[in-house]
Design a protein around this motif. Structure first.
Motif, PDB file in Angstrom:
ATOM      1  N   ARG A   1       0.851  -1.202   0.000  1.00 35.30           N
ATOM      2  CA  ARG A   1       0.000   0.000   0.000  1.00 35.30           C
ATOM      3  C   ARG A   1       0.882   1.247   0.000  1.00 35.30           C
ATOM      4  O   ARG A   1       1.740   1.400   0.864  1.00 35.30           O
TER       5      ARG A   1
ATOM      6  N   LEU B   1       0.840   5.500  -0.182  1.00 35.89           N
ATOM      7  CA  LEU B   1       0.062   6.725  -0.038  1.00 35.89           C
ATOM      8  C   LEU B   1       0.857   7.882  -0.616  1.00 35.89           C
ATOM      9  O   LEU B   1       2.029   8.072  -0.271  1.00 35.89           O
TER      10      LEU B   1
ATOM     11  N   ASP C   1       0.666  11.875  -0.788  1.00 33.43           N
ATOM     12  CA  ASP C   1      -0.016  12.927  -0.034  1.00 33.43           C
ATOM     13  C   ASP C   1       0.450  14.304  -0.486  1.00 33.43           C
ATOM     14  O   ASP C   1       1.641  14.510  -0.730  1.00 33.43           O
TER      15      ASP C   1
ATOM     16  N   LEU D   1      -2.685   5.034  -3.482  1.00 33.64           N
ATOM     17  CA  LEU D   1      -3.748   5.945  -3.045  1.00 33.64           C
ATOM     18  C   LEU D   1      -3.207   7.360  -3.019  1.00 33.64           C
ATOM     19  O   LEU D   1      -2.173   7.628  -2.399  1.00 33.64           O
ATOM     20  N   ASN D   2      -3.879   8.271  -3.701  1.00 30.93           N
ATOM     21  CA  ASN D   2      -3.474   9.678  -3.654  1.00 30.93           C
ATOM     22  C   ASN D   2      -4.537  10.509  -2.954  1.00 30.93           C
ATOM     23  O   ASN D   2      -5.725  10.170  -2.968  1.00 30.93           O
TER      24      ASN D   2
ATOM     25  N   LEU E   1      -3.388  12.878   4.399  1.00 30.55           N
ATOM     26  CA  LEU E   1      -3.481  11.437   4.626  1.00 30.55           C
ATOM     27  C   LEU E   1      -2.623  10.965   5.790  1.00 30.55           C
ATOM     28  O   LEU E   1      -2.897   9.912   6.377  1.00 30.55           O
TER      29      LEU E   1
ATOM     30  N   ALA F   1       0.228   1.725   5.734  1.00 31.33           N
ATOM     31  CA  ALA F   1       0.844   1.745   4.405  1.00 31.33           C
ATOM     32  C   ALA F   1       2.273   1.259   4.516  1.00 31.33           C
ATOM     33  O   ALA F   1       2.918   1.413   5.560  1.00 31.33           O
TER      34      ALA F   1
ATOM     35  N   THR G   1       4.965   5.858   2.267  1.00 31.62           N
ATOM     36  CA  THR G   1       4.238   7.127   2.210  1.00 31.62           C
ATOM     37  C   THR G   1       5.119   8.171   1.529  1.00 31.62           C
ATOM     38  O   THR G   1       6.320   8.275   1.806  1.00 31.62           O
TER      39      THR G   1
END
Length: 214
Positions: free
Chosen positions: A34, A36, A38, A144-145, A149, A156, A159
């Protein structure tokens, strides 16, 4: 005496390559990974960077699922209960953190099902998308954007924070969105994203980013 962080100038293309290499190295040892990405909405292009990672990761042998935090906002009745321009509500209540954890990040724990809901709430029509769940194959990567976050306990493996200096943030944020500036000031103060993110990219000049040195 603490020293200021050092940033290495890098091309956008090289940034994508280095990130893809790092993510692929992590994904090689995990069932799912995962990621992220941000950064302040309207002032940074988190979606563009996330999208740019898809093909390089697939070339490296990892299926990719793209998710946007903008599809996991709360209904308008909750986001705008205290008006449309409340910076504290944007910080605290716009994002449905529980739904993101339940529908996207939780299923990608090592013992999860891998069944992810790619989008929950259509903010344009202010109604649920009602999409089916999609299974991310083993070895896959979910990118995921979104904004704000970090500091929310979202699990995650990597990041990335797109950082803007205060002057650049004010310059890049559309004038009609300047009401949100206190949101980002609070985020910087309370979350310290440049310290908590695994990767920090300075994007004062979008085509000439700089990568924070470890």
């Amino acid at each position: 005496m603490p020293t200021s962080p050092r940033y290495r100038p890098i091309t956008v293309e090289r940034l994508v390559t280095e990130l893809a290499d790092r993510i692929a190295e992590t994904a090689a040892h995990r069932r799912w990974t995962r990621v992220l990405i941000d950064g302040a909405d309207e002032a940074t292009d988190t979606a563009g960077l996330a999208d740019a990672l898809v093909d390089p990761l697939r070339v490296r042998g990892h299926e990719v699922m793209r998710v946007s935090a903008g599809d996991f906002l709360r209904p308008a009745s909750l986001r705008f209960e205290r008006g449309r321009h409340d910076p504290d509500v944007r910080y605290e209540d716009w994002l449905d953190v529980s739904a993101l954890r339940r529908e996207v990040l939780g299923p990608l724990e090592s013992t999860g099902t891998g069944e992810v809901l790619p989008a929950l709430w259509d903010t344009t029509r202010d109604r649920a998308f009602r999409l089916p769940r999609t299974r991310l194959p083993d070895g896959g990567v979910m990118v995921l954007n979104g904004e704000l976050l970090l500091g929310r306990g979202l699990p995650a493996e990597l990041t990335v924070h797109l950082w803007l200096s205060p002057d650049a943030l004010r310059r890049r944020l559309p004038e009609e969105s300047h009401w949100a500036l206190p949101t980002y000031v609070r985020y910087e103060r309370e979350v310290l994203p440049t310290e908590s993110a695994d990767v920090v990219v300075r994007v004062d000049a979008p085509r000439r980013p700089a990568l924070r040195e470890a």
